[in-house]
Design a protein around this motif. Structure first.
Motif, PDB file in Angstrom:
ATOM      1  N   ALA A  17       0.711  -1.161   0.067  1.00 31.11           N
ATOM      2  CA  ALA A  17      -0.056  -0.179  -0.017  1.00 31.11           C
ATOM      3  C   ALA A  17       0.851   1.321  -0.099  1.00 31.11           C
ATOM      4  N   LEU A  18       1.904   1.231   0.930  1.00 35.42           N
ATOM      5  CA  LEU A  18       2.813   2.482   1.194  1.00 35.42           C
ATOM      6  C   LEU A  18       3.293   2.668  -0.332  1.00 35.42           C
ATOM      7  N   ALA A  19       4.010   1.754  -1.060  1.00 35.07           N
ATOM      8  CA  ALA A  19       4.776   1.747  -2.143  1.00 35.07           C
ATOM      9  C   ALA A  19       3.865   2.101  -3.279  1.00 35.07           C
ATOM     10  N   THR A  20       2.585   1.610  -3.362  1.00 35.97           N
ATOM     11  CA  THR A  20       1.831   2.013  -4.293  1.00 35.97           C
ATOM     12  C   THR A  20       1.264   3.614  -4.044  1.00 35.97           C
ATOM     13  N   ALA A  21       1.234   3.781  -2.992  1.00 32.80           N
ATOM     14  CA  ALA A  21       0.390   5.217  -2.774  1.00 32.80           C
ATOM     15  C   ALA A  21       1.536   6.279  -3.008  1.00 32.80           C
ATOM     16  N   ILE A  22       2.549   5.930  -2.814  1.00 36.15           N
ATOM     17  CA  ILE A  22       3.655   6.966  -2.920  1.00 36.15           C
ATOM     18  C   ILE A  22       4.035   7.134  -4.392  1.00 36.15           C
ATOM     19  N   GLU A  23       4.148   5.952  -5.253  1.00 34.13           N
ATOM     20  CA  GLU A  23       4.592   5.991  -6.431  1.00 34.13           C
ATOM     21  C   GLU A  23       3.294   6.561  -7.301  1.00 34.13           C
ATOM     22  N   GLU A  24       2.135   6.307  -7.132  1.00 34.69           N
ATOM     23  CA  GLU A  24       1.084   6.899  -8.154  1.00 34.69           C
ATOM     24  C   GLU A  24       0.363   7.788  -7.195  1.00 34.69           C
ATOM     25  N   ASP A  25      -0.088   8.627  -8.228  1.00 33.16           N
ATOM     26  CA  ASP A  25      -1.003   9.816  -7.517  1.00 33.16           C
ATOM     27  C   ASP A  25      -2.359   9.412  -7.440  1.00 33.16           C
ATOM     28  N   PHE A  26      -2.868   8.921  -6.205  1.00 31.76           N
ATOM     29  CA  PHE A  26      -4.224   8.695  -5.988  1.00 31.76           C
ATOM     30  C   PHE A  26      -4.961   9.872  -5.523  1.00 31.76           C
ATOM     31  N   ASP A  27      -6.392   9.999  -5.553  1.00 33.14           N
ATOM     32  CA  ASP A  27      -7.134  10.953  -5.058  1.00 33.14           C
ATOM     33  C   ASP A  27      -7.773  10.679  -3.822  1.00 33.14           C
ATOM     34  N   LEU A  28      -7.774   9.318  -3.303  1.00 29.01           N
ATOM     35  CA  LEU A  28      -8.304   8.866  -2.246  1.00 29.01           C
ATOM     36  C   LEU A  28      -7.708   7.527  -1.859  1.00 29.01           C
ATOM     37  N   LEU A  80       2.699   8.152   4.816  1.00 29.28           N
ATOM     38  CA  LEU A  80       2.468   8.972   3.747  1.00 29.28           C
ATOM     39  C   LEU A  80       2.513  10.556   3.760  1.00 29.28           C
ATOM     40  N   ARG A  81       1.921  11.034   5.023  1.00 28.91           N
ATOM     41  CA  ARG A  81       1.841  12.380   5.192  1.00 28.91           C
ATOM     42  C   ARG A  81       3.372  13.039   5.230  1.00 28.91           C
ATOM     43  N   ALA A  82       4.420  12.133   5.884  1.00 29.22           N
ATOM     44  CA  ALA A  82       5.713  12.381   6.058  1.00 29.22           C
ATOM     45  C   ALA A  82       6.355  12.380   4.486  1.00 29.22           C
ATOM     46  N   ALA A  83       5.720  11.698   3.671  1.00 27.26           N
ATOM     47  CA  ALA A  83       6.174  11.618   2.309  1.00 27.26           C
ATOM     48  C   ALA A  83       5.692  12.449   1.658  1.00 27.26           C
ATOM     49  N   ASP A  84       5.001  13.514   2.062  1.00 31.89           N
ATOM     50  CA  ASP A  84       4.263  14.485   1.402  1.00 31.89           C
ATOM     51  C   ASP A  84       3.243  14.240   0.327  1.00 31.89           C
ATOM     52  N   ARG A  85       2.560  13.293   0.950  1.00 34.00           N
ATOM     53  CA  ARG A  85       1.208  12.695   0.005  1.00 34.00           C
ATOM     54  C   ARG A  85      -0.222  13.113   0.794  1.00 34.00           C
ATOM     55  N   HIS A  86      -0.778  13.827   0.282  1.00 31.57           N
ATOM     56  CA  HIS A  86      -1.767  14.431   0.929  1.00 31.57           C
ATOM     57  C   HIS A  86      -3.210  14.132   0.838  1.00 31.57           C
ATOM     58  N   MET A  87      -3.242  13.097   0.274  1.00 35.76           N
ATOM     59  CA  MET A  87      -4.641  12.676  -0.298  1.00 35.76           C
ATOM     60  C   MET A  87      -5.446  12.276   0.692  1.00 35.76           C
ATOM     61  N   PRO A  88      -6.893  12.441   0.700  1.00 35.79           N
ATOM     62  CA  PRO A  88      -7.628  12.050   1.852  1.00 35.79           C
ATOM     63  C   PRO A  88      -7.824  10.729   1.773  1.00 35.79           C
ATOM     64  N   VAL A  89      -7.809  10.108   3.239  1.00 32.67           N
ATOM     65  CA  VAL A  89      -8.068   8.799   3.645  1.00 32.67           C
ATOM     66  C   VAL A  89      -9.370   8.689   4.348  1.00 32.67           C
ATOM     67  N   LEU A  90      -9.944   7.312   4.008  1.00 31.43           N
ATOM     68  CA  LEU A  90     -11.164   6.998   4.519  1.00 31.43           C
ATOM     69  C   LEU A  90     -10.778   5.723   5.122  1.00 31.43           C
ATOM     70  N   PHE A  91     -11.041   5.611   6.580  1.00 31.78           N
ATOM     71  CA  PHE A  91     -10.795   4.564   7.728  1.00 31.78           C
ATOM     72  C   PHE A  91     -12.022   3.427   7.528  1.00 31.78           C
ATOM     73  N   LEU A  92     -11.899   2.400   7.445  1.00 27.23           N
ATOM     74  CA  LEU A  92     -12.957   1.445   7.675  1.00 27.23           C
ATOM     75  C   LEU A  92     -12.581   0.958   9.244  1.00 27.23           C
ATOM     76  N   THR A  93     -13.620   1.173  10.093  1.00 27.81           N
ATOM     77  CA  THR A  93     -13.035   0.795  11.439  1.00 27.81           C
ATOM     78  C   THR A  93     -14.062  -0.447  11.945  1.00 27.81           C
ATOM     79  N   ALA A  94     -14.028  -0.771  13.301  1.00 29.93           N
ATOM     80  CA  ALA A  94     -14.520  -1.941  13.935  1.00 29.93           C
ATOM     81  C   ALA A  94     -15.959  -1.385  14.393  1.00 29.93           C
ATOM     82  N   LEU A  95     -16.905  -2.537  14.380  1.00 28.53           N
ATOM     83  CA  LEU A  95     -18.127  -2.026  14.893  1.00 28.53           C
ATOM     84  C   LEU A  95     -18.109  -1.714  16.286  1.00 28.53           C
TER      85      LEU A  95
END
Ligand SMILES: Nc1ncnc2c1ncn2[C@@H]1O[C@H](COP(=O)(O)OP(=O)(O)OP(=O)(O)O)[C@@H](O)[C@H]1O
Ligand SMILES: [Mg+2]
Lengths: 469, 237
Positions: B48-59, B78-93
């Motif tokens: 995930a980290l590699a892909t997200a840094i390599e490519e430019d995702f919107d979300l 990601l934030r440290a690598a200057d990637r500021h795209m929004p992140v949506l977490f899926l959390t536990a019930l």
């Protein structure tokens, strides 16, 4: 009681250390007394010798050696036997006068021991003496009986012996007594603990009613056991509840799925799927509520606690629910003081209030009056939610907080009976006390918050009170 | 105006889904793909980290329950690598703390599992929308409805509409997401700052009140109910 065990107890070791310390101080005390008395007596003996010595010295100046010898004889004759001793020797060591055998001519002050002149016993006599060479080569020694000093020494030593003996006996005896009684009480506690470990969870450690630190310890331990037992019971209760209360909706879900399987048209299939999703959502909601209650009861949320603007939360609630009540034909009045802050989690406090207000609205008929009101006093903030609905009979006040518990009259309204359980869990976490009362007609539910600042002071008393209910 | 809001709603978003359960991942990727988004899925944190840094995702959609993988760490990296795209977490019930810790770590939104797909889709649309270039706008307009962001007032056909503060916030949120579906929970979170689900239909009541002020007597309806999903404010076609 095994002596070896006794010796290993910490209280006995402590006693031993104290006995040692005490013995050392007694030793020092006696040493000082010994030294001081010795000094005093020796000094007074020296003073007596000195005055005699000076007098005899004057005699030599006046009448020479012959007069001195006569004086010595005279004195020995007049004085009680053995009180004073004299020795006058010439240059060659011949005794001219006196009652002591000749010996080395020491000068200055010194102590010497002589054998009793008359008896044949080996009894020795202590003498304090002063010797000096006279002009012309003669040697004069004046001695005084040092018997009182020896007697005093003996007396002190004997007192010391007795004193330290008694001290040690008392210390050891007291220590043994003390440790054995402490050991007995510790033994009671560990025996009870072993019994509890072996499965008798209802067992408690006996309290001796002495109100000492052991009783305090035992009371705390018993309270801890109570708490553990109640959490164990609630865990068991939850699993029972899940098994029981989820069975019905799960069965219904299964029936609907079977219906879907048998569906002959897409419309039928669609409605079956929609029914399943609705059923599933209800199950998940119940499940989520149970998990949430368990999570809140675990107390982990306390780490995120901060100051909560209670007035703001209450205003939001009023704003949210006022139109709802209106729609249901109920009146909603809110009287909220400004600037109320409590310690906690905003989300949880909000949920607690929402559940209570929803209850008031849901369980009251159209036309009812719903009220939300705060009253503030220095030690607590009261938030009252009132309604004019059917209310809750006094003997059900405790039950309605149980999981899945619903009054017979509410069975027709939707709901799972978990709303007030969640309220209670949140209230306990926030040290909020809940009181139910008759609003005549309706329910008067009062929440007592500790205001921020007072929370630390009133915290323990609130907790104690909460435990009492 | 019309074309723009339609265009916004249809905007395709480039999404990376991080989810280890194959079935759920497939469900998410396919579902979002059908909505017209560009979706990639990975199952492990490193990938995930590699892909997200390599490519430019919107979300990014990140499952927080992957064993041995800390979604919060990923976001920090990601934030440290200057990637500021929004992140949506899926959390536990039933999670009480998940939301707080997720948002603290730099997440932008969270969704409790299990969720309705319509809920996810609405949130993706809201998050995937890039901030507008003209950030200094002072008013919003949809068809003949206009709100003034400075004076916090609303007018329709130049007739002022009386709104309570909370009603105004509700309308503003709907206007800002014009053309998109917004769900009940999105409204509860953003308009009332409530992060739990009240049992009663709080939102429905408030929206219908707002609707009676905004739509009643003004011709074409602007505030629509999207069945099984939520609400949508949009200009008539
Ligand atoms: N204000 C009230 N007036 C009358 N009865 C009440 C009131 N509040 C609670 N009760 C009674 O207490 C019961 C338990 O309340 P609780 O909130 O736990 O469950 P519920 O409201 O029935 O369901 P849920 O809150 O889970 O949707 C209710 O079923 C109802 O019988
Ligand atoms: Mg309830």
């Amino acid at each position: 009681m095994l002596p070896a065990r006794l010796l290993r107890t910490s209280s006995f070791r402590l006693t031993l250390a104290y006995a040692g310390l005490f013995g050392a101080s007694v030793l020092i005390l006696f040493g000082v007394i010994y030294w001081a008395t010795d000094m005093y007596i020796t000094r007074s003996l020296d003073a007596a010798i000195d005055s005699d010595f000076v007098e005899l010295g004057n005699t030599v100046n006046a009448g020479g050696r012959a007069l001195l010898a006569r004086q010595i004889h005279e004195r020995l004759r007049q004085m009680p036997r053995g009180a004073m001793h004299y020795l006058l020797e010439d240059q060659d060591g011949n005794v001219i006068a006196g009652d002591l055998p000749r010996f080395a001519k020491s000068t200055g002050r010194y102590d010497l021991n002589v054998h009793e002149a008359d008896s044949r016993s080996r009894h020795q006599r202590g003498i304090r003496a002063r010797g000096a060479a006279l002009s012309g080569g003669d040697y004069l020694m004046v001695g005084i009986d040092a018997h009182p000093r020896d007697e005093m020494h003996e007396l002190i030593l004997r007192a010391f012996g007795w004193g330290s003996g008694i001290t040690l006996v008392l210390a050891f005896g007291g220590g043994a007594l003390l440790s054995s009684s402490l050991l007995r009480r510790v033994e009671t506690i560990s025996r009870a603990a072993r019994e509890i470990m072996s499965g008798d969870f209802a067992q408690r450690i006996p309290v001796r009613e002495a109100d000492d630190e052991f009783d305090h310890l035992v009371t705390s331990l018993n309270a801890m056991l109570d708490r553990i037992q109640s959490s164990m019971e609630s865990v068991r209760q939850v699993s029972d509840d899940i098994a029981h209360d989820l069975r019905t909706p799960l069965t219904r879900l299964r029936q609907r799925l079977e219906q879907g399987q048998r569906a002959r048209s897409p419309e039928e299939w669609h409605s079956a799927a929609a029914g399943c999703i609705a059923e599933m959502d209800a199950i998940l909601e119940t499940f989520g509520a149970l998990l949430r209650i368990a999570q809140i009861e675990s107390g982990a949320a306390v780490r995120h606690f901060g100051e909560v603007d209670l007035s703001d939360v209450l205003r939001t609630m009023a704003e949210v629910y006022e139109p709802m009540a209106d729609e249901k034909g109920q009146s909603f009045t809110a009287q909220i003081s400004c600037g109320l802050t409590v310690w906690g989690d905003r989300e949880l406090v909000g949920q607690m209030l929402a559940n209570i207000i929803e209850n008031a609205m849901k369980h009251s008929p159209p036309g009812a009056r719903i009220g939300l009101e705060t009253t503030v006093c220095p030690t607590e903030i009261n938030v009252a939610v009132t309604d004019s609905g059917p209310g809750i009979p006094a003997d059900e006040h405790r039950n309605v907080f149980s999981r899945f518990y619903r009054l017979e009259s509410s069975r027709s309204t939707p709901g799972s009976g978990l709303g007030l359980s969640l309220v209670e869990a949140i209230a306990r976490l926030h040290r909020v006390r809940i009181d139910l009362a008759d609003n005549d007609p309706g329910l008067h539910l009062n929440l007592r918050f500790a205001p921020v600042g007072a929370a630390e002071i009133a915290g323990c008393t609130l907790a104690d009170r909460a435990q009492g209910t | 105006m019309f074309a723009q809001s339609q265009g916004e709603a249809r905007r395709s978003v480039k999404i990376l889904v991080i989810e280890d359960d194959v079935e759920t991942a497939e469900y998410l990727v396919n579902g979002l793909h059908e909505e017209g988004h560009l979706v990639a899925g990975v199952a492990s944190g490193n990938e995930a980290l590699a892909t997200a840094i390599e490519e430019d995702f919107d979300l990014l959609i990140v499952d927080r329950m992957i064993p041995g993988f800390d979604g919060l760490r990923l976001v920090r990296a990601l934030r440290a690598a200057d990637r500021h795209m929004p992140v949506l977490f899926l959390t536990a019930l039933g999670g009480v703390e998940d939301r707080v810790s997720g948002l603290l770590a730099g997440g932008d939104d969270y969704l409790v599992k299990p969720f309705a797909f319509s809920e996810l889709s609405a949130r993706v649309a809201a998050l995937g929308r890039r901030p507008r270039a003209a950030a200094m706008e002072t008013s919003l307009r949809v068809h003949d409805l206009e709100i003034d962001l400075l004076s916090r007032t609303a007018r329709r056909r130049d007739e002022p509409i009386e709104l309570q503060p909370r009603e105004y916030r509700l309308l503003e949120y709907l206007m800002r997401h014009a053309g998109q579906v917004v769900t009940r929970t999105m409204l509860l979170e953003h308009v009332w700052d409530l992060h739990f689900d009240p049992r009663t239909n709080v939102v429905e009541t408030h929206v219908s009140r707002l609707r009676s002020k905004v739509d009643k007597g003004f011709g074409p309806q602007l505030i629509h109910t999207v069945r099984g999903a939520g609400y949508c404010l949009r200009a008539p076609r």
